[in-house]
Design an enzyme around this catalytic site. Structure first.
Site, PDB file in Angstrom:
ATOM      1  N   GLU A 397       0.828  -1.203   0.000  1.00 37.35           N
ATOM      2  CA  GLU A 397       0.000   0.000   0.000  1.00 37.35           C
ATOM      3  C   GLU A 397       0.865   1.256   0.000  1.00 37.35           C
ATOM      4  O   GLU A 397       1.693   1.469   0.884  1.00 37.35           O
ATOM      5  CB  GLU A 397      -0.923  -0.011   1.211  1.00 37.35           C
ATOM      6  N   ARG A 413       4.254   1.108   2.015  1.00 41.20           N
ATOM      7  CA  ARG A 413       4.264   0.112   3.077  1.00 41.20           C
ATOM      8  C   ARG A 413       5.285  -0.966   2.698  1.00 41.20           C
ATOM      9  O   ARG A 413       5.249  -1.502   1.591  1.00 41.20           O
ATOM     10  CB  ARG A 413       2.870  -0.494   3.222  1.00 41.20           C
ATOM     11  N   ARG A 477      -0.807  -0.858  15.963  1.00 37.68           N
ATOM     12  CA  ARG A 477      -1.325   0.291  15.222  1.00 37.68           C
ATOM     13  C   ARG A 477      -1.944   1.298  16.186  1.00 37.68           C
ATOM     14  O   ARG A 477      -3.157   1.515  16.229  1.00 37.68           O
ATOM     15  CB  ARG A 477      -2.306  -0.171  14.159  1.00 37.68           C
TER      16      ARG A 477
END
Length: 540
Positions: A397, A413, A477
């Site tokens: 990504e 990414r 995250r």
């Protein structure tokens, strides 16, 4: 002592230095949502292990002088009971989450079965006193303070406060703060679990149109939160007031029961959106998966070109500022190599270059089953698209920005983990050069991120800016953060933490006006959370 003490003087892991019956408060650095009845302002932990204290009788709270208290609808004090014996020795601030991010009943209002309302103050003044007579259980006791904003509260408001006193058995006690004093920012939950009967919303993209409208796109994941292949459509939310309010959701890509297969075997997802600055047309690209038996498309999309073999790349467009949308346009045959297993966009947003070229980031799994990131572009306003070469292997990504006229930066990414990969191209992806900041400047936990370029003439600082957002950590995250670079991405000296707690971590940035950044992201507080941030709040 009769004051609140900062824990700046408390060494990590040394809470045992404090005697029994200590009182600790913690204020989470997470957004306060204007569309919620309850937001956690403070968590309070009272240790009554000595069993000498009988009852909490008052808590004093003071908002800082610059806080617009007129925008606060109410503050409430709750008692949440005690701690489980099996957690003895753990230093916690709540027995569980009072608001449930994944539960449609309790993601805007706290679950009242988990805590007891002890006091409520509507339209509070700057100084607040909660009065109660709550008996303290032997051991750990948990309280929390809820704040509700008025729906019209300005999203650029900031909330700062202190708990100035806790009174137990008519005596004011010393209070210790866990962590630093955060500046709490407001936000709006554009999409919560359960909205429009969907289990989850994921993968945000956002742009500001030529008319100043904010358009946010995302996956509508009806049955659960998993990736394609599932019953997934592309949703769109639209705001004409800089994100203060959002119109009802539109489903703009839905393949239904194409070719007689169930909707869950015709999912379309992972959108990216761009605005053609020349024509005003808005484009959305997404991946459609057909007939894969409801297993993950990352492994079940095959080589070939047809829908029965491999995922298809679809576009839809709007020529009226996002109000209505075209039927899907399949461009797979224009851009996919038949040897690739899976071609899809880099979710988030694409760009319109200064010369009018439209660019979307892409990712694909090649013939060796290794993923690679790159770009696709159109020189004729979306009629035809091309892909050249990969920017870096084992990446997925990505987001693209024009850092100089004709020079594109791809921020990717990287499956190696640790930090973002960065490359630049001067020939629309025919050749690539690794950027000096690659794999060093921007840490990540292997997640999607957002990058936008804002030329000096388009922002209030008068400098060329790169603005970036992601979970600023190499682990979970957490810690969604906006960063700003003034030197083309070599260094990132300015940053602002938006949300310190755990979410899914994807985000997308767009300038609202020359002074204000808009960001939509997968927050700890909502599946799709919007915030606006003034540049001056980051660049100090």
């Amino acid at each position: 002592m009769k004051k609140l003490l900062s824990t700046a003087c408390i060494l990590a892991g040394t809470f045992s230095l404090f005697a029994n019956d200590s009182i600790f408060v913690k204020e989470p650095n997470v957004p306060i949502l204007t569309d919620r009845t309850d937001n956690v302002l403070y968590n309070i932990r009272i240790d009554n292990s000595s069993k000498k204290q009988e009852a909490l009788t008052a808590i004093q709270l003071e908002f800082d002088k610059n806080v617009p208290v007129k925008d606060i609808r109410s503050v409430k004090l709750f008692y949440a009971g005690t701690e489980a014996p099996s957690r003895k020795g753990q230093f916690r601030f709540a027995p569980l989450n009072y608001l449930a991010r994944e539960n449609g009943k309790f993601n805007r209002v706290a679950n009242r079965s988990y805590s007891i309302l002890r006091d409520s103050i509507a339209s509070p003044s700057r100084k607040v006193t909660f009065k109660t007579d709550q008996k303290l259980f032997p051991g750990i006791n948990y309280f929390w303070v809820s704040i509700e904003m008025k729906p019209e509260a300005d999203l650029n408001d900031k909330i700062t406060s202190e708990i100035t006193g806790v009174t137990i058995d008519k005596q004011k006690e010393t209070v210790f703060r866990k962590g630093e004093k955060p500046v709490r920012r407001l936000g709006y939950g554009v999409r919560h679990a359960g909205d429009d009967e969907a289990a989850a919303y994921r993968i945000p993209g956002m742009v500001t149109t030529n008319e100043g409208t904010l358009l946010a796109v995302y996956d509508i994941r009806y049955n659960n939160g998993v990736d394609l292949q599932e019953h997934v459509d592309i949703g769109l939310s639209r705001s004409t007031d800089k994100g203060q309010t959002w119109e009802p959701m539109r489903a703009i890509m839905d393949m239904g029961e194409y070719n007689g297969l169930p909707q869950a075997q015709n999912g379309v997802g992972d959108p990216a959106i761009l605005v053609d600055k020349t024509t005003g047309t808005i484009w959305v690209v997404a991946a459609w998966t057909h007939g894969e038996g409801n297993e993950r498309s990352w492994w079940n999309s095959l080589q070939g070109m047809t829908p029965e073999e491999t995922a298809q790349l679809l576009l839809v467009k709007s020529e009226n500022d996002g109000k209505t949308w075209s039927a899907p346009i399949n461009i797979t045959s224009q851009v996919k190599d038949p040897s690739w297993y899976f071609l899809l966009q880099g979710p988030g947003m694409g760009i319109s270059m200064q010369d009018g070229t439209l660019v979307f980031p892409i990712q694909y799994i090649d013939s060796t089953r290794v993923p690679n990131a790159g770009i696709m572009y159109s020189k004729d306003h979306g009629a035809n698209w091309k892909i050249h070469s990969l920017a870096r292997t084992n990446t997925t990504e990505a987001q693209v920005a024009e850092v100089e006229p004709g020079v594109l930066m791809l921020n990717m990414r990287d499956n190696r983990g640790g930090s973002r990969a960065v490359a630049t191209t001067r020939d629309l992806g025919l050749t690539w050069e690794e950027h000096a900041s690659s794999r060093s400047a921007l840490q990540e936990p292997v997640c999607m991120a957002s990058l936008i370029s804002v030329p000096a003439k388009e922002n209030a600082t008068g400098k060329d800016l790169l603005i970036f957002s992601n979970p600023d950590t190499t682990k979970d995250r957490t810690r969604i953060t906006i960063k700003i670079s003034e030197d083309g991405g070599n260094t990132w000296p300015y940053s602002l933490l938006l949300d310190e707690e755990l979410g899914w971590g994807y985000s997308c940035l767009s300038m609202i006006d020359p002074e204000t950044i808009g960001v939509i992201y997968e927050s700890s507080q909502a599946h799709m959370l919007f915030q606006s941030v003034k540049l001056k709040d980051i660049i100090k």
